[in-house]
Design a protein around this motif. Structure first.
Motif, PDB file in Angstrom:
ATOM      1  N   UNK A   1       0.910  -1.227  -0.112  1.00  9.83           N
ATOM      2  CA  UNK A   1       0.003  -0.019  -0.057  1.00  9.83           C
ATOM      3  C   UNK A   1       0.804   1.256  -0.112  1.00  9.83           C
ATOM      4  N   UNK A   2       0.861   2.082  -1.123  1.00 10.55           N
ATOM      5  CA  UNK A   2       1.639   3.076  -1.194  1.00 10.55           C
ATOM      6  C   UNK A   2       0.847   4.256  -0.635  1.00 10.55           C
ATOM      7  N   UNK A   3       1.358   4.741   0.463  1.00  7.66           N
ATOM      8  CA  UNK A   3       0.776   5.762   1.296  1.00  7.66           C
ATOM      9  C   UNK A   3       1.339   7.182   1.108  1.00  7.66           C
ATOM     10  N   UNK A   4       1.665   7.790  -0.064  1.00  8.09           N
ATOM     11  CA  UNK A   4       2.274   8.961  -0.074  1.00  8.09           C
ATOM     12  C   UNK A   4       3.802   8.792  -0.092  1.00  8.09           C
ATOM     13  N   UNK A   5       4.217   7.812  -1.237  1.00  4.13           N
ATOM     14  CA  UNK A   5       5.664   7.641  -1.159  1.00  4.13           C
ATOM     15  C   UNK A   5       6.210   8.013  -2.239  1.00  4.13           C
ATOM     16  N   UNK A   6       7.681   8.533  -1.947  1.00  2.00           N
ATOM     17  CA  UNK A   6       8.435   8.939  -2.770  1.00  2.00           C
ATOM     18  C   UNK A   6       9.831   7.958  -2.969  1.00  2.00           C
ATOM     19  N   UNK A   7      10.126   7.323  -3.916  1.00  5.39           N
ATOM     20  CA  UNK A   7      11.271   6.287  -3.903  1.00  5.39           C
ATOM     21  C   UNK A   7      11.920   6.844  -5.222  1.00  5.39           C
ATOM     22  N   UNK A   8      13.223   7.041  -5.109  1.00  9.38           N
ATOM     23  CA  UNK A   8      14.136   7.388  -6.441  1.00  9.38           C
ATOM     24  C   UNK A   8      15.443   6.606  -6.177  1.00  9.38           C
ATOM     25  N   UNK A   9      15.904   5.989  -7.143  1.00 15.05           N
ATOM     26  CA  UNK A   9      17.152   5.279  -7.213  1.00 15.05           C
ATOM     27  C   UNK A   9      18.120   5.428  -8.081  1.00 15.05           C
ATOM     28  N   UNK A  10      19.193   5.644  -8.034  1.00 16.71           N
ATOM     29  CA  UNK A  10      20.312   6.113  -9.114  1.00 16.71           C
ATOM     30  C   UNK A  10      20.812   4.758  -9.737  1.00 16.71           C
ATOM     31  N   UNK A  11      20.887   3.793  -8.977  1.00 17.06           N
ATOM     32  CA  UNK A  11      21.909   2.684  -9.467  1.00 17.06           C
ATOM     33  C   UNK A  11      20.761   1.177  -9.598  1.00 17.06           C
ATOM     34  N   UNK A  12      19.317   1.442  -9.839  1.00 15.47           N
ATOM     35  CA  UNK A  12      18.532   0.223  -9.992  1.00 15.47           C
ATOM     36  C   UNK A  12      17.213   0.742 -10.088  1.00 15.47           C
ATOM     37  N   UNK A  13      16.274  -0.460 -10.290  1.00 16.29           N
ATOM     38  CA  UNK A  13      14.888  -0.001 -10.157  1.00 16.29           C
ATOM     39  C   UNK A  13      14.664   0.509  -8.766  1.00 16.29           C
ATOM     40  N   UNK A  14      13.602   1.530  -8.823  1.00 19.75           N
ATOM     41  CA  UNK A  14      13.315   2.119  -7.500  1.00 19.75           C
ATOM     42  C   UNK A  14      12.369   1.150  -6.593  1.00 19.75           C
ATOM     43  N   UNK A  15      11.355   0.388  -7.215  1.00 19.46           N
ATOM     44  CA  UNK A  15      10.595  -0.649  -6.739  1.00 19.46           C
ATOM     45  C   UNK A  15      10.966  -1.811  -7.515  1.00 19.46           C
ATOM     46  N   UNK A  16      11.526  -2.839  -6.933  1.00 17.02           N
ATOM     47  CA  UNK A  16      11.839  -4.075  -7.417  1.00 17.02           C
ATOM     48  C   UNK A  16      11.127  -5.127  -6.967  1.00 17.02           C
ATOM     49  N   UNK A  17      10.506  -6.299  -7.824  1.00 18.02           N
ATOM     50  CA  UNK A  17      10.011  -7.412  -7.339  1.00 18.02           C
ATOM     51  C   UNK A  17      11.067  -8.475  -7.665  1.00 18.02           C
ATOM     52  N   UNK A  18      11.811  -9.190  -7.058  1.00 15.30           N
ATOM     53  CA  UNK A  18      12.590 -10.257  -7.616  1.00 15.30           C
ATOM     54  C   UNK A  18      12.206 -11.422  -7.184  1.00 15.30           C
TER      55      UNK A  18
END
Length: 398
Positions: free
Chosen positions: A114-131
């Protein structure tokens, strides 16, 4: 109870040319039609509305913060990488200026984020990753806005996930009544190596290459989706499985601007409701089988607005390759720099309203350009301002 409900348009079950695509809760035996070849199969998706209902007391709170992220049972934190390791419902808030939210759960796990007002930034890969997981549902909390972005020039080790701002190696669903903005700066915006369902929400995607990609399928049930892509806007590329490789719009509003194709599917594009607007593209839709049964479709393309091809024609010959464009209902408006409808197989216009503006003159372009049979019976068709009453007026090859 925490429950998300939505209205799914009655057109959801309307399946053009026998294409039986249904949610796993109501799987039925149908047929997936590609051109003149029909493969009987039970076609379903991973989507289950029951995944959107849970007891709020079961939620695990996850708070993102640079150097200080926290989480409960089923959550591990290592620096600015927060990893979900078990099935469950996780309510995520906060922000990471250069970090990652990862799902690495058992292969049979169902995970709800549940994304409840989220900010995610990644410079080196996916910001949200399901592996790893069976399936993951990203729920956009009501009244909230979330932002996800990746950096430029990175690679993903061992193809653990696709290269995208939101990258999933498992089935992925996006739902909820909030909003999500995704920026893919290296490659794609949202990419699932399995299936992708957009059930609701306001989703805005921009990407250097493809905007939204699902290997097995992309199924838009409702919501508002806006995609701006340097490559294709919506893509599905599974050519190996007879009941996969499709894109469907069953409801909602989809607006696409693409450097290449608006929608590109390995087997079928089905427009069975809602609104599709392709504001910019080389080719608006490309697939072996394109069907329109309901809804509103408006496409602007510098080349062909709709192109049906199996990609098997060789030697430059103009043979019928079994592909098909079929319009049985809805309102279709095509503005093309070349052909309005170009099919290496047949074209069937038996219902709905079709308005085509296409290139004219000695360029070899036509309103309808087909290698196979063109049928006009029951549709209202206008080409470059002129009402069409017979297939012979469409300028087809045959």
């Amino acid at each position: 109870m925490n429950r998300i409900t939505r209205f799914v348009a009655s057109g959801l079950a309307a399946l053009a040319l026998g294409i039986g695509l249904s949610a796993c809760t109501t799987a039925t035996t149908g047929s997936l039609t590609t051109g003149t070849t029909t493969v009987a199969s039970s076609v379903d998706t991973h989507y289950d509305s029951a995944d959107l209902t849970w007891d709020a007391s079961q939620e695990v709170a996850v708070t993102l913060a640079d150097g200080a992220s926290t989480g409960g049972t089923g959550v591990s934190v290592s620096g600015d990488t927060v990893t979900i390791t078990a099935a469950g419902v996780y309510r995520v808030s906060g922000s990471l200026s250069d970090g990652r939210l990862v799902v690495s759960a058992p292969d049979d796990a169902t995970v709800v984020l549940v994304l409840d007002g989220v900010t995610v930034s990644s410079s080196s890969g996916p910001a949200i990753a399901v592996t790893a997981a069976d399936e993951v549902t990203v729920v956009l909390a009501d009244g909230t806005s979330s932002t996800v972005s990746d950096g430029t020039g990175y690679t993903v080790a061992d193809d653990a996930t696709p290269v995208a701002a939101i990258a999933s190696a498992s089935d992925l669903t996006i739902a909820g009544d909030g909003s999500l903005t995704v920026t893919g700066s290296t490659n794609d915006g949202i990419n699932s190596s399995d299936g992708l369902v957009i059930a609701s929400g306001t989703v805005t995607v921009s990407a250097t290459d493809d905007g939204v990609r699902g290997k097995d399928f992309v199924d838009v049930l409702a919501g508002t989706v806006t995609v701006t892509a340097g490559g294709d806007a919506l893509v599905c590329d599974n050519v190996d499985d007879a009941d996969r490789g499709w894109v469907r719009l069953a409801g909602g509003r989809l607006t696409l601007a693409a450097g290449s194709d608006g929608i590109d599917a390995a087997q079928v594009v089905e427009l069975a409701g809602g609104e599709l607007t392709v504001t910019r593209s080389a080719e608006g839709i490309e697939a072996p089988n394109v069907t329109v049964s309901q809804g509103t479709v408006a496409i602007t393309a510098t080349d062909d607005a709709v192109n049906a091809t199996t990609g098997t024609t060789t030697g430059g010959t103009e043979q019928d390759d079994g592909s098909l464009v079929s319009v049985t209902g809805g309102t279709v408006t095509l503005s093309a720099g070349a052909d309005g409808i170009d099919s290496n197989g047949g074209v069937s216009l038996t219902g709905g309203t079709v308005t085509i503006t296409s290139a004219t003159g000695g360029s070899g372009n036509n309103a309808v350009d087909a290698n196979g049979t063109v049928t006009l019976d029951g549709a209202t068709v206008t080409v470059n301002g002129t009402a069409i009453t017979s297939a012979s007026q469409l300028g087809s090859k045959r």
